[in-house]
Design an enzyme around this catalytic site. Structure first.
Site, PDB file in Angstrom:
ATOM      1  CG  ASP A 181      -2.087   0.979   1.110  1.00  0.00           C
ATOM      2  OD1 ASP A 181      -3.097   0.661   0.466  1.00  0.00           O
ATOM      3  OD2 ASP A 181      -1.947   2.079   1.653  1.00  0.00           O
ATOM      4  CE1 TYR A 334      -4.254   6.500  -1.087  1.00  0.00           C
ATOM      5  CE2 TYR A 334      -4.095   7.052   1.237  1.00  0.00           C
ATOM      6  CZ  TYR A 334      -4.223   6.111   0.240  1.00  0.00           C
ATOM      7  OH  TYR A 334      -4.332   4.782   0.558  1.00  0.00           O
ATOM      8  CG  HIS A 393      -4.734  -3.985   0.517  1.00  0.00           C
ATOM      9  ND1 HIS A 393      -4.032  -3.570  -0.594  1.00  0.00           N
ATOM     10  CD2 HIS A 393      -4.643  -2.971   1.421  1.00  0.00           C
ATOM     11  CE1 HIS A 393      -3.545  -2.350  -0.382  1.00  0.00           C
ATOM     12  NE2 HIS A 393      -3.902  -1.972   0.831  1.00  0.00           N
TER      13      HIS A 393
END
Length: 415
Positions: A181, A334, A393
């Site tokens: 990630d 982000y 994930h």
């Protein structure tokens, strides 16, 4: 060691009033009407979230999580103006290979706790003494117990520089790094910077794509030659009518996820809601990918956890975000990543060449299944590529033993 570079012991002790306030807020949640469908196509389902809220307010014990964390060697040190929190566990075995693992969003160091034993004490977990690692688990700036940056610029590259400095302060002159990630972006950046001592990296998510893949996703270019069709759980859940989506389609679907659109654009906007309502924060974090959501739903509704994805561990992680007030600061990574990518594209420059050895594991429940051909294009010095039998994930969290076996195999040739 000067006061600016001092490494200080750290213990978790959140105020009791903050925990009581969390329970009050959860109990006072203002619920919307129920979704109009019988699946998750409209988002996080109310029955699951209400059961999560009930358990959170009545049964979850944050002090248990604190005790687990405080049983580990935790520290903080200031790097580049920000306090960095990290767990540092040295193996009892000689010649252990130092390894720094970076978590992602919506995770934290909590998702990595299950791999500490298998990696630092392999003889107690089916391995040999020669498989041992000294483990460093830092909290990304703006996450968990690390400080929140007070200025812009903390993108994966800057975090990578901070990690190299952290390993230098710990007197490691040769080490390896791992990430998934957002942690994969940081680890990729470390390898491109190639600081003294970094011998190689392992990733379990591809965050840097071949140019033909990006052209196909964003520019309508042709599908890359030789692309293998694979079933991607995340895409199947969102588009049930498609029976055999390609890895390319799965990548395109990632960029349409709600969090992946909003947080790179306006993290501050979503941050107001996430900082005001704990159940809203939980819903936002759980709507990350379809595979993990389905497993977490089963943990709460059917009491059937997928490995380490138990009710308590899931709520430990969400509670950490709430009590540290890091919903907004974590989302800003982000935004920072988007700005750094845009700046690189605008400059017309190519990213730094990555020459270090790279290992890669594909887990079957991951957001998309990166074909080996993609990894080889991005990482010319690919020394290991493997498709794991299970895991998603949050592979280290869900399948800590299998994840640890992958790490051992990935770095065998670098010992």
């Amino acid at each position: 060691m000067s006061s600016e570079t001092e490494i200080r012991p750290f213990r978790v002790d959140m105020p009791g009033e903050a925990i009581a306030d969390l329970r009050r807020r959860v109990a006072a949640t203002c619920w919307p009407t129920r979704e109009l469908v019988d699946d998750a196509s409209q988002g996080v389902q109310q029955a699951m979230l209400q059961e999560l809220a009930r358990y959170w307010a009545a049964d979850h014990d944050w002090r248990r999580c604190e005790a687990e964390l405080n049983a580990l060697p935790q520290y903080t040190t200031e790097i580049d103006g920000v306090d960095i929190h990290f767990i540092h566990v040295r193996s009892r075995h000689q010649n252990a290979l130092p390894l720094i693992i970076t978590h992602g969003w919506p995770g934290s160091v909590i998702e990595l706790l299950g791999v500490i034993g298998p990696l630092t004490d392999p003889t107690a977990h089916g391995g040999s003494a020669g498989d041992a690692f000294d483990l460093v688990l830092p909290s990304i700036p703006g996450y968990g117990f690390s400080g929140q940056p007070a200025e812009v610029g903390w993108d994966p590259g800057r975090i990578a520089h901070a990690w190299a400095e952290l390993m230098r302060r710990l007197d490691y002159d040769r080490y390896v790094a791992q990430g998934g990630d957002q942690g994969a972006s940081v680890t990729d950046a470390m390898a491109r910077q190639a600081p003294n001592g970094l011998a190689g990296i392992h990733l379990n998510l591809l965050t840097f794509f071949p140019t033909d893949v990006l052209a196909a996703v964003f520019g309508g270019g042709p599908v890359p030659e030789g692309l293998v069709k694979r079933v991607a759980v995340a895409l199947l859940a969102a588009h049930a009518e498609k029976k055999d989506p390609t890895a390319l389609e799965a990548v395109a679907a990632v960029f349409k996820r709600g969090y992946f659109v909003e947080m790179p654009e306006h993290p501050q906007t979503i941050g107001y809601a996430l900082t005001d309502t704990p159940v809203g924060l939980a819903a936002w974090m759980l709507d990350h990918d379809a595979d993990s959501y389905q497993k977490i739903s089963r943990a709460f509704l059917d009491k059937q956890p997928a490995g380490g994805l138990t009710r308590d561990k899931i709520l430990d992680n969400i509670t950490l975000y709430w009590l540290t007030g890091t919903a907004t600061s974590s989302a800003r990574l982000y935004w920072e990543s988007g700005r750094s990518i845009a700046a690189l594209v605008a400059s017309g420059k190519k990213p730094p060449e990555l020459k270090l050895p790279v290992a890669f594991t594909v887990f079957p429940g991951e957001i998309f299944q990166a074909p080996r051909a993609w990894a080889e294009k991005v990482y010319p010095n690919l020394i290991y590529f493997h498709q794991a039998a299970k895991g998603g994930h949050f592979a280290a969290w869900e399948e800590p033993r299998l994840f640890s076996e992958e790490i051992r195999a990935a770095f065998t040739s670098l010992r």
